[in-house]
Scaffold this motif. Structure first.
Motif, PDB file in Angstrom:
ATOM      1  N   ILE A 125       0.833  -1.209   0.000  1.00 44.64           N
ATOM      2  CA  ILE A 125       0.000   0.000   0.000  1.00 44.64           C
ATOM      3  C   ILE A 125       0.868   1.259   0.000  1.00 44.64           C
ATOM      4  O   ILE A 125       2.078   1.189   0.260  1.00 44.64           O
ATOM      5  N   TYR A 210      -8.024  -6.414   5.781  1.00 45.49           N
ATOM      6  CA  TYR A 210      -9.255  -5.633   5.583  1.00 45.49           C
ATOM      7  C   TYR A 210      -9.515  -4.734   6.781  1.00 45.49           C
ATOM      8  O   TYR A 210      -9.917  -3.575   6.635  1.00 45.49           O
ATOM      9  N   ILE A 213      -7.167  -1.826   6.460  1.00 47.83           N
ATOM     10  CA  ILE A 213      -7.605  -0.897   5.410  1.00 47.83           C
ATOM     11  C   ILE A 213      -8.816  -0.091   5.879  1.00 47.83           C
ATOM     12  O   ILE A 213      -8.920   1.118   5.635  1.00 47.83           O
ATOM     13  N   SER A 214      -9.755  -0.748   6.579  1.00 48.07           N
ATOM     14  CA  SER A 214     -10.940  -0.051   7.099  1.00 48.07           C
ATOM     15  C   SER A 214     -10.543   1.017   8.109  1.00 48.07           C
ATOM     16  O   SER A 214     -11.107   2.121   8.132  1.00 48.07           O
ATOM     17  N   ASN A 217      -9.070   3.921   6.294  1.00 46.94           N
ATOM     18  CA  ASN A 217     -10.135   4.686   5.655  1.00 46.94           C
ATOM     19  C   ASN A 217     -10.826   5.625   6.647  1.00 46.94           C
ATOM     20  O   ASN A 217     -11.094   6.790   6.352  1.00 46.94           O
ATOM     21  N   LYS A 223      -9.500   5.701   0.330  1.00 48.94           N
ATOM     22  CA  LYS A 223     -10.157   4.454  -0.038  1.00 48.94           C
ATOM     23  C   LYS A 223      -9.123   3.448  -0.535  1.00 48.94           C
ATOM     24  O   LYS A 223      -7.962   3.792  -0.787  1.00 48.94           O
ATOM     25  N   LEU A 224      -9.551   2.200  -0.668  1.00 54.17           N
ATOM     26  CA  LEU A 224      -8.643   1.136  -1.074  1.00 54.17           C
ATOM     27  C   LEU A 224      -7.949   1.455  -2.394  1.00 54.17           C
ATOM     28  O   LEU A 224      -6.742   1.248  -2.538  1.00 54.17           O
ATOM     29  N   GLU A 225      -8.715   1.993  -3.352  1.00 53.45           N
ATOM     30  CA  GLU A 225      -8.120   2.308  -4.656  1.00 53.45           C
ATOM     31  C   GLU A 225      -7.084   3.430  -4.570  1.00 53.45           C
ATOM     32  O   GLU A 225      -6.253   3.576  -5.449  1.00 53.45           O
TER      33      GLU A 225
END
Length: 231
Positions: A125, A210, A213-214, A217, A223-225
């Protein structure tokens, strides 16, 4: 160009070389009419051992987990060739993930926590952007706390692997080391280890990723993208 920066994951190749081929050799080619007990064991272990050494040499990057994998293969070979009690195979199977889990936990008290290498690194990331946004939103300490929770979850996943490895080895490998039956059972254990242990562990790790990542966010608005695929 060689180097760790050009290395791309090849899960299907890893699975074929490290699990499928060795398992088939142990189960089908360990008879006296084929490779024999010792020949079958050495040939089967040569695949993951050779592949691991090839990866380390080609990409010129010492990898703690890869080194443990090579050590694991050598121990398995020693147990079979020296005909040690099969309980040591179960201990060895449990020890490898247990050592990784302990190392991940202990590393949190050092300047180089392994959780960052596993889940929070620039190869996965966009770490720099995340750090910048965390500082802007005054969420650096809160994120570090979440990262520690993720560390505990990762340690728990390795504890799960250690327990399952031990139980699987004790359940399947019951014949004396140095026999054709031992080789066949070792092949079955290797083959079953993927759906019984590796796949659930992978799902757990994906769940932890996940969660991370959450958390990112919520704390940064990214965001993930925005995080994945940037170099």
């Amino acid at each position: 160009m060689n180097g760790s920066s050009t290395h791309k994951p090849r899960p299907m190749v890893d699975l074929l070389v490290s699990i499928v081929l060795p398992s088939l050799i142990l189960m089908k080619l360990s008879g006296e009419d084929e490779l024999g007990v010792t020949g079958g064991l050495i040939t089967a272990l040569a695949f993951p051992l050779g592949w691991g050494i090839f990866e380390l040499i080609k990409y010129k990057k010492l990898n703690f987990i890869a080194l443990l994998g090579l050590f694991s293969v050598l121990l398995t070979g020693s147990i079979g060739l020296f005909e040690l009690d099969t309980k040591w195979l179960a201990v060895k199977e449990a020890a490898i993930p247990a050592i990784i889990g302990v190392a991940v936990f202990i590393s949190t008290f050092t300047p180089y926590p392994l959780i960052r290498a596993l889940l929070f690194n620039a190869d996965i990331i966009d770490v720099d952007t995340i750090k910048q946004k965390l500082e802007e939103n005054n969420n650096v300490e809160a994120f570090e706390s979440s990262l520690m929770k993720a560390t505990y979850l990762v340690v728990g996943s390795f504890a799960f692997s250690a327990v399952m490895n031990y139980l699987l080895a004790r359940w399947i490998v019951v014949s004396p080391a140095g026999t054709e039956a031992f080789n066949e059972e070792l092949g079955q254990m290797t083959l079953y280890s993927y759906p019984v242990i590796a796949l659930p562990s992978m799902i757990i790790m994906m769940g932890i990723f996940y969660y991370l990542i959450s958390t990112i966010n919520k704390m940064t608005g990214l965001k993930l993208e925005d995080l994945v695929g940037k170099k």
